[in-house]
Motif scaffolding. Structure first.
Motif, PDB file in Angstrom:
ATOM      1  N   ASP A   1      15.819 -33.428  20.871  1.00 35.92           N
ATOM      2  CA  ASP A   1      14.973 -32.237  20.758  1.00 35.92           C
ATOM      3  C   ASP A   1      14.479 -32.104  19.320  1.00 35.92           C
ATOM      4  O   ASP A   1      15.275 -32.020  18.388  1.00 35.92           O
ATOM      5  CB  ASP A   1      15.790 -30.998  21.145  1.00 35.92           C
ATOM      6  CG  ASP A   1      14.949 -29.721  21.194  1.00 35.92           C
ATOM      7  OD1 ASP A   1      13.802 -29.725  20.691  1.00 35.92           O
ATOM      8  OD2 ASP A   1      15.452 -28.710  21.730  1.00 35.92           O
TER       9      ASP A   1
ATOM     10  N   ARG B   1      22.202 -31.652  21.106  1.00 35.42           N
ATOM     11  CA  ARG B   1      20.881 -31.287  21.619  1.00 35.42           C
ATOM     12  C   ARG B   1      19.767 -31.775  20.696  1.00 35.42           C
ATOM     13  O   ARG B   1      18.666 -32.138  21.151  1.00 35.42           O
ATOM     14  CB  ARG B   1      20.776 -29.770  21.796  1.00 35.42           C
ATOM     15  CG  ARG B   1      21.464 -29.241  23.048  1.00 35.42           C
ATOM     16  CD  ARG B   1      21.485 -27.732  23.070  1.00 35.42           C
ATOM     17  NE  ARG B   1      20.187 -27.127  22.779  1.00 35.42           N
ATOM     18  CZ  ARG B   1      20.015 -25.860  22.408  1.00 35.42           C
ATOM     19  NH1 ARG B   1      21.072 -25.062  22.293  1.00 35.42           N
ATOM     20  NH2 ARG B   1      18.815 -25.398  22.177  1.00 35.42           N
ATOM     21  N   GLN B   2      20.031 -31.789  19.387  1.00 44.34           N
ATOM     22  CA  GLN B   2      18.994 -32.177  18.430  1.00 44.34           C
ATOM     23  C   GLN B   2      18.724 -33.676  18.400  1.00 44.34           C
ATOM     24  O   GLN B   2      17.735 -34.118  17.802  1.00 44.34           O
ATOM     25  CB  GLN B   2      19.362 -31.702  17.013  1.00 44.34           C
ATOM     26  CG  GLN B   2      19.690 -30.233  16.876  1.00 44.34           C
ATOM     27  CD  GLN B   2      18.800 -29.334  17.705  1.00 44.34           C
ATOM     28  OE1 GLN B   2      17.566 -29.342  17.535  1.00 44.34           O
ATOM     29  NE2 GLN B   2      19.397 -28.563  18.609  1.00 44.34           N
TER      30      GLN B   2
ATOM     31  N   GLU C   1      27.617 -28.908  20.393  1.00 40.36           N
ATOM     32  CA  GLU C   1      26.584 -28.850  21.427  1.00 40.36           C
ATOM     33  C   GLU C   1      25.202 -28.775  20.808  1.00 40.36           C
ATOM     34  O   GLU C   1      24.270 -29.462  21.234  1.00 40.36           O
ATOM     35  CB  GLU C   1      26.803 -27.647  22.340  1.00 40.36           C
ATOM     36  CG  GLU C   1      25.773 -27.597  23.465  1.00 40.36           C
ATOM     37  CD  GLU C   1      25.786 -26.298  24.242  1.00 40.36           C
ATOM     38  OE1 GLU C   1      26.375 -26.291  25.317  1.00 40.36           O
ATOM     39  OE2 GLU C   1      25.184 -25.320  23.774  1.00 40.36           O
TER      40      GLU C   1
END
Length: 210
Positions: free
Chosen positions: A198, A194-195, A190
């Protein structure tokens, strides 16, 4: 985003492939055993290749926006000299440079690089005996990444479990916070997904634990 996942056929890599597809990304899943990946999705491309072979990695790198590196070794390899992480990273960095790909997200582990200083004295001896060879190479891997000029993020999970995705893990960015702990592969995945979009942790090496 078009995401290349190196080491996508098992463990964190396979779970990252699953979650990146769920998030709507196009995923090129690269591994020697990529054909055995059971996932099916119109946005999934399975590519069989060797992370140590320049021609394989060069071909896999074409047209991608982000690279996630999730390499691992078998338990038996821990007791022999380990060069996989650094050698594969050299090949990957060169391929990224040739294709102009800048964003790299990489998994190493708690105890790699400067996080080694945060291992407790009680854990240090068994850590060195079992994981010392692999983590010496992971530390070199981290140094190569930090010197690469890429927009990198390094994730250093603690002890991995097969537990569910909780989203309740801790992201320890400051050296004073670093400690060992457990975390599920699903939670690590997860964080990696996300990176992709982001950029909060560009040029940071973080410890992930529950």
């Amino acid at each position: 985003m078009r995401v290349l996942i190196i080491g996508a056929s098992k463990g964190i890599g396979l779970e990252t492939t699953r979650q990146a597809l769920e998030a709507g990304h196009f995923v090129r899943a690269f591994a020697r055993s990529a054909a055995e990946i059971s996932l099916t999705n119109p946005k999934l491309e399975k590519v069989c290749g060797d992370a140590l072979k320049t021609q394989d990695v060069d071909a896999a790198m074409i047209g991608v926006d982000v690279v996630i590196q999730t390499l691992g070794v078998e338990v038996g390899d821990l007791f022999r000299p380990v060069h996989l992480f650094s050698d594969a990273t050299r090949v990957m960095i060169a391929a990224m440079g040739a294709q102009g790909v800048k964003r790299l997200i990489c998994v190493t582990g708690f105890g790699a690089g400067d996080s080694r200083a945060s291992i407790s004295l009680l854990q240090l001896l068994p850590f060195q005996v079992v994981f010392g060879r692999a983590y010496a190479d992971k530390s070199l891997q981290e140094r190569l990444i930090k010197e690469s000029g890429l927009d990198w993020t390094i994730a250093r999970p603690g002890v991995l479990t097969g537990g569910p995705r909780t989203g309740g893990y801790k992201i320890l960015a400051e050296a004073s916070q670093w400690r060992n702990g457990i975390i599920s592969r699903s939670d690590v995945a997860e964080f990696l997904v996300r990176q992709i979009e982001d950029r909060t942790y560009v040029h940071e090496a973080l410890v992930l634990v529950n």
